[in-house]
Design a protein around this motif. Sequence first.
Motif, PDB file in Angstrom:
ATOM      1  N   ASN A 237       5.535  92.775  32.940  1.00 17.32           N
ATOM      2  CA  ASN A 237       4.488  92.169  32.124  1.00 17.32           C
ATOM      3  C   ASN A 237       3.102  92.412  32.716  1.00 17.32           C
ATOM      4  O   ASN A 237       2.096  92.333  32.010  1.00 17.32           O
ATOM      5  CB  ASN A 237       4.720  90.667  31.990  1.00 17.32           C
ATOM      6  N   LYS A 238       3.068  92.681  34.016  1.00 14.41           N
ATOM      7  CA  LYS A 238       1.785  92.913  34.680  1.00 14.41           C
ATOM      8  C   LYS A 238       1.474  94.400  34.853  1.00 14.41           C
ATOM      9  O   LYS A 238       0.429  94.751  35.403  1.00 14.41           O
ATOM     10  CB  LYS A 238       1.782  92.227  36.049  1.00 14.41           C
ATOM     11  N   VAL A 239       2.359  95.253  34.404  1.00 14.49           N
ATOM     12  CA  VAL A 239       2.139  96.699  34.521  1.00 14.49           C
ATOM     13  C   VAL A 239       1.460  97.191  33.252  1.00 14.49           C
ATOM     14  O   VAL A 239       1.944  96.971  32.141  1.00 14.49           O
ATOM     15  CB  VAL A 239       3.469  97.435  34.746  1.00 14.49           C
ATOM     16  N   ALA A 240       0.326  97.864  33.414  1.00 17.71           N
ATOM     17  CA  ALA A 240      -0.449  98.343  32.260  1.00 17.71           C
ATOM     18  C   ALA A 240       0.268  99.480  31.552  1.00 17.71           C
ATOM     19  O   ALA A 240       0.885 100.332  32.192  1.00 17.71           O
ATOM     20  CB  ALA A 240      -1.827  98.818  32.718  1.00 17.71           C
ATOM     21  N   THR A 241       0.148  99.503  30.213  1.00 18.29           N
ATOM     22  CA  THR A 241       0.716 100.600  29.442  1.00 18.29           C
ATOM     23  C   THR A 241      -0.193 101.808  29.529  1.00 18.29           C
ATOM     24  O   THR A 241      -1.307 101.757  30.069  1.00 18.29           O
ATOM     25  CB  THR A 241       0.890 100.186  27.978  1.00 18.29           C
ATOM     26  N   CYS A 242       0.249 102.948  28.992  1.00 14.48           N
ATOM     27  CA  CYS A 242      -0.562 104.182  29.019  1.00 14.48           C
ATOM     28  C   CYS A 242      -1.878 103.986  28.279  1.00 14.48           C
ATOM     29  O   CYS A 242      -2.943 104.437  28.741  1.00 14.48           O
ATOM     30  CB  CYS A 242       0.234 105.334  28.399  1.00 14.48           C
ATOM     31  N   GLN A 243      -1.849 103.318  27.122  1.00 20.71           N
ATOM     32  CA  GLN A 243      -3.067 103.100  26.361  1.00 20.71           C
ATOM     33  C   GLN A 243      -4.041 102.212  27.117  1.00 20.71           C
ATOM     34  O   GLN A 243      -5.248 102.477  27.138  1.00 20.71           O
ATOM     35  CB  GLN A 243      -2.731 102.484  25.006  1.00 20.71           C
ATOM     36  N   PRO A 254      -2.369  98.217  42.658  1.00 17.54           N
ATOM     37  CA  PRO A 254      -0.972  98.552  42.976  1.00 17.54           C
ATOM     38  C   PRO A 254      -0.021  97.523  42.385  1.00 17.54           C
ATOM     39  O   PRO A 254      -0.330  96.337  42.318  1.00 17.54           O
ATOM     40  CB  PRO A 254      -0.948  98.552  44.510  1.00 17.54           C
ATOM     41  N   HIS A 255       1.114  98.005  41.963  1.00 18.90           N
ATOM     42  CA  HIS A 255       2.092  97.115  41.336  1.00 18.90           C
ATOM     43  C   HIS A 255       2.681  96.161  42.364  1.00 18.90           C
ATOM     44  O   HIS A 255       2.900  96.518  43.524  1.00 18.90           O
ATOM     45  CB  HIS A 255       3.210  97.940  40.696  1.00 18.90           C
ATOM     46  N   GLU A 256       2.944  94.941  41.906  1.00 17.34           N
ATOM     47  CA  GLU A 256       3.557  93.934  42.765  1.00 17.34           C
ATOM     48  C   GLU A 256       5.089  94.044  42.673  1.00 17.34           C
ATOM     49  O   GLU A 256       5.650  93.979  41.598  1.00 17.34           O
ATOM     50  CB  GLU A 256       3.093  92.540  42.350  1.00 17.34           C
ATOM     51  N   LYS A 257       5.724  94.217  43.810  1.00 14.94           N
ATOM     52  CA  LYS A 257       7.166  94.378  43.851  1.00 14.94           C
ATOM     53  C   LYS A 257       7.814  93.163  44.509  1.00 14.94           C
ATOM     54  O   LYS A 257       7.357  92.704  45.552  1.00 14.94           O
ATOM     55  CB  LYS A 257       7.539  95.651  44.616  1.00 14.94           C
ATOM     56  N   LEU A 258       8.871  92.664  43.889  1.00 20.76           N
ATOM     57  CA  LEU A 258       9.603  91.532  44.425  1.00 20.76           C
ATOM     58  C   LEU A 258      10.957  92.003  44.962  1.00 20.76           C
ATOM     59  O   LEU A 258      11.682  92.717  44.276  1.00 20.76           O
ATOM     60  CB  LEU A 258       9.827  90.463  43.350  1.00 20.76           C
TER      61      LEU A 258
END
Length: 263
Positions: A237-243, A254-258
């Motif tokens: 949900n927090k990762v941006a789409t291409c658009q 940077p993406h948050e990884k759990l």
Amino acid sequence: QAVEEQLKICGFKRNVDVLVLYLAGQGLRSIPSLSQFPKLRYLWINNNKIQGLTFLNKNYCLTELYLNNNELTDISGALKHLHALQILLLHNNQLRTLGKTVKELKGMISLQTLNLFHNPLAQDTDYRLYVIYSLPSVQLLDRKSVTQRERELALHLYNWAWARVGQSVAFGKRVNTPLETGVGSGRYSREARRLMVPSGYEFGNHTNKRPFENPEDAILLRAVTRSLMEFSYFDWNKVATCQERRLENKAVEPHEKLTVQFR
């Protein structure tokens, strides 16, 4: 005569009312059938010279049975119907075959306290772990509480399907045949050897580098303790789409990884 005397002492007028019988220490060699007491729950026959238990074939309600200090050599076919039994004392007898004895007790799903010490069968290799694995409801064995560590080790030694899975995880590759530590015996198909851990060695503590006397012990300990699984995932949900990335001019964070670990 001993039964009749107990009934008079307790004041029982009907057999159906008898819940307790105390016949300990009277030098009895045999006892007639106790089927006339269908609700009997507590029975003391310890400190006698009993050699057979055929007199218990109708007492399904027994919850406590004291048979210690007798001359029993075999209990096969005598106790397996006692599904409500919670306390069973069999110490100081002459029981020799561990496999047959444990098989007789497997139907006792409510059994919590069991004494088998001072019988020849208690000298068998891994006797305690074998009883713990075969009778999982037992919480107090030979006057000593069953620990979680003993249950885990017993499961590893005697459940071969579980052992294959655990070793596959521990070593990072599939293990089709469990790492055996002994040869077969008459009690069960494959006898597991006792795990000999050097003194001072603790599970998960690798500061003690004292070597094992047998390399197979090190392999077995590793399989028991090093079963760690790790899972990592993103919150999409927090990762941006291409658009969204094309429309935004700011740098992408940077993406948050759990990461979650299971042992």
